[in-house]
Motif scaffolding. Structure first.
Motif, PDB file in Angstrom:
ATOM      1  N   TYR A  70       7.765   6.939  12.090  1.00 29.24           N
ATOM      2  CA  TYR A  70       9.106   6.611  13.300  1.00 29.24           C
ATOM      3  C   TYR A  70       9.428   8.729  13.596  1.00 29.24           C
ATOM      4  N   ARG A  71       9.941   8.586  14.680  1.00 26.13           N
ATOM      5  CA  ARG A  71       9.239   9.679  15.976  1.00 26.13           C
ATOM      6  C   ARG A  71      10.794  10.839  15.182  1.00 26.13           C
ATOM      7  N   LEU A  72      10.241  11.860  15.305  1.00 21.86           N
ATOM      8  CA  LEU A  72      10.625  13.178  14.674  1.00 21.86           C
ATOM      9  C   LEU A  72      11.451  14.336  15.765  1.00 21.86           C
ATOM     10  N   ASN A  73      11.621  15.210  14.863  1.00 24.23           N
ATOM     11  CA  ASN A  73      12.906  16.474  16.521  1.00 24.23           C
ATOM     12  C   ASN A  73      11.445  17.136  15.701  1.00 24.23           C
ATOM     13  N   GLU A  74      11.119  18.376  16.515  1.00 23.24           N
ATOM     14  CA  GLU A  74       9.919  19.507  17.094  1.00 23.24           C
ATOM     15  C   GLU A  74      10.441  19.945  16.084  1.00 23.24           C
ATOM     16  N   THR A  75       9.451  20.642  15.693  1.00 27.68           N
ATOM     17  CA  THR A  75       9.045  22.031  14.307  1.00 27.68           C
ATOM     18  C   THR A  75       8.527  23.033  14.549  1.00 27.68           C
ATOM     19  N   PRO A  76       8.393  24.162  13.564  1.00 22.79           N
ATOM     20  CA  PRO A  76       7.688  25.320  14.543  1.00 22.79           C
ATOM     21  C   PRO A  76       5.706  24.766  13.992  1.00 22.79           C
ATOM     22  N   LYS A  77       5.281  25.457  15.184  1.00 23.72           N
ATOM     23  CA  LYS A  77       3.753  25.297  14.763  1.00 23.72           C
ATOM     24  C   LYS A  77       3.200  25.431  13.570  1.00 23.72           C
ATOM     25  N   GLU A  78       3.844  26.514  13.374  1.00 20.84           N
ATOM     26  CA  GLU A  78       2.791  26.716  12.128  1.00 20.84           C
ATOM     27  C   GLU A  78       3.410  26.508  10.462  1.00 20.84           C
ATOM     28  N   LEU A  79       2.886  26.238   9.999  1.00 16.41           N
ATOM     29  CA  LEU A  79       3.596  25.280   8.860  1.00 16.41           C
ATOM     30  C   LEU A  79       3.953  26.577   7.663  1.00 16.41           C
ATOM     31  N   SER A  80       3.800  27.828   7.306  1.00 16.63           N
ATOM     32  CA  SER A  80       4.510  28.846   7.029  1.00 16.63           C
ATOM     33  C   SER A  80       6.418  28.494   7.458  1.00 16.63           C
ATOM     34  N   ASP A  81       6.270  28.719   8.649  1.00 17.78           N
ATOM     35  CA  ASP A  81       7.013  28.939   9.317  1.00 17.78           C
ATOM     36  C   ASP A  81       8.111  27.857   9.301  1.00 17.78           C
ATOM     37  N   PHE A  82       7.464  26.624   9.531  1.00 17.69           N
ATOM     38  CA  PHE A  82       7.786  24.934   9.023  1.00 17.69           C
ATOM     39  C   PHE A  82       8.524  25.582   7.651  1.00 17.69           C
TER      40      PHE A  82
END
Length: 319
Positions: A134-146
Motif C-alpha cells: 500500500y501507499r506510504l507517507n513520504e520519507t527523506p530521500k537519503e537513507l541515513s536521514d530516514f
C-alpha cells in the motif's frame, strides 16, 4: 492464551490509541536480529504484482526505494499500490483467501518478514494469499536521514498516545484505506480465476498493517472481511459492529509500542459477543513476524493456522 466471544455495539464512533504509531513508528523487529543497519538494495523482481489503480500521491517527490534491515527487505516511498497473489496448488485450494498487510508505521513496509513469507506459509496451507503493497507517507530521500528519523521516533514510542475517532482515522490513512478497498474488490472480481470464495476473503495485518486491517473492517463497508488478524497492532477499545468478523490477536507482553494493561479491543469484541481469540506472549518484542526466535511468540503462525481451521478456512473442500 485467552479466548472470548462477543455480540455487537452499534456501528459508529470508535477509539484507537497509539497516534505515535500513525505518524511514523517503524515496525522494527525489536530483538529479532542484531543487524539493524539499513542497506540500499535494488528493487526485487515482482513479476506477479498487479497495480490496483488507486490515485497517485501528487505531492510525492521522492521515488520508491528498497533496503535491507534485520535480514529482511523493506520498501519506502510507495506511491503505486500493488497486490501480489501467492496462490496454493489448485488441487489443495480451500477457497479461503487472505490479504496480507505488512507494517512499517506507514513510512515503510516489511515485505519479507510480514509480507511474502507470511503469504507463502498461508499458500502452503491451501489459502490464497495476496500481499498488499500500500501507499506510504513520504520519507527523506537519503537513507541515513530516514534511519535517523525512524530511530528517533521509535525511541519515543513509550510516550502517552492520544485517542483517535473515525473521522480522524479516515483522513489520516485515507490512501491506505482506498488501497485495501481496491484489493478486496480485485480479489472478488477475479475469484473464479484464483479459486477463491468471494465470501471467505479475510485480512491479516502487522503493526501499521494491523491498524489498516482494523480500520478497513470498521470504516469500509464494501470490504466486509470474512475474518481478520491483528498481529502486534493497536489494542484500544472500539465500537464493534453487529457483523464484525472473527478476530485473531497476537502480541508480546514486552512489545514497546502496543503492549500494556489496555486490552480494550479484546473486551470490545467480547462484549459484542463476536468471536475473538487473543494470544499474549511473555516475550517477543515488536515486529517478530516470521522471524524464528527463541520465544514462544514464534508459534503465532501455527496458532493462527489452527484458528483458521477451527473457522473452516483451511478444512473446507476445494472449490
Amino acid at each position: 492464551m485467552l479466548k472470548f466471544h462477543f455480540l455487537a455495539l452499534a456501528k459508529g464512533r470508535f477509539l484507537l490509541t497509539n497516534v505515535l504509531f500513525l505518524v511514523g513508528l517503524t515496525s522494527y523487529a525489536v530483538g529479532a536480529q542484531t543487524n539493524d543497519e539499513m542497506t540500499i538494495i535494488a528493487e526485487p523482481a515482482q513479476p506477479n504484482a498487479i497495480e490496483l489503480g488507486t490515485s497517485l500521491s501528487s505531492d510525492h517527490s521522492v521515488e520508491e526505494s528498497w533496503y535491507t534491515q534485520y535480514g529482511s527487505r523493506f520498501v519506502r516511498n510507495v506511491t503505486v499500490a500493488t497486490l501480489t497473489p501467492v496462490l496454493p496448488d489448485p488441487a489443495n485450494a480451500t477457497g479461503a483467501a487472505v490479504i496480507v498487510a505488512p507494517g512499517g508505521g506507514f513510512r515503510s513496509l516489511s515485505m519479507d518478514n510480514e509480507g511474502w513469507q507470511v503469504a507463502t506459509a498461508l499458500a502452503e496451507q491451501g489459502i490464497a494469499a495476496f500481499v498488499l503493497k500500500y501507499r506510504l507517507n513520504e520519507t527523506p530521500k537519503e537513507l541515513s536521514d530516514f534511519q535517523h528519523a525512524m530511530t528517533s521516533m521509535f525511541s519515543n514510542a513509550a510516550r502517552k498516545r492520544p485517542t483517535f475517532n473515525p473521522d480522524e482515522m479516515k483522513q489520516a490513512i485515507a490512501p491506505q484505506l482506498e488501497d485495501a478497498k481496491a484489493a478486496f474488490a480485485l480479489i472478488r472480481k477475479r475469484a473464479d480465476e484464483w479459486h477463491v470464495d468471494p465470501d471467505r476473503v479475510g485480512m491479516i495485518g502487522f503493526s501499521a498493517g494491523a491498524m489498516l486491517t482494523l480500520s478497513t473492517t470498521l470504516l469500509v463497508d464494501e470490504s466486509q472481511p470474512a475474518f481478520i488478524a491483528n498481529i502486534y497492532g493497536p489494542l484500544g477499545a472500539v465500537n464493534t459492529p453487529a457483523n464484525a468478523p472473527p478476530l485473531f490477536v497476537a502480541i508480546a507482553a514486552d512489545d514497546p509500542i502496543f503492549s500494556g494493561n489496555d486490552f480494550g479491543l479484546i473486551e470490545s469484541w467480547s462484549k459484542a459477543k463476536r468471536p475473538v481469540e487473543f494470544h499474549f506472549y511473555e516475550q517477543g518484542g515488536h515486529g517478530f513476524g516470521m522471524y524464528q526466535k527463541e520465544t514462544t511468540s514464534t508459534g503465532w503462525f501455527n496458532a493462527f493456522s489452527r484458528w483458521l481451521t477451527m473457522h473452516g478456512m483451511i478444512a473446507e473442500s476445494p472449490l
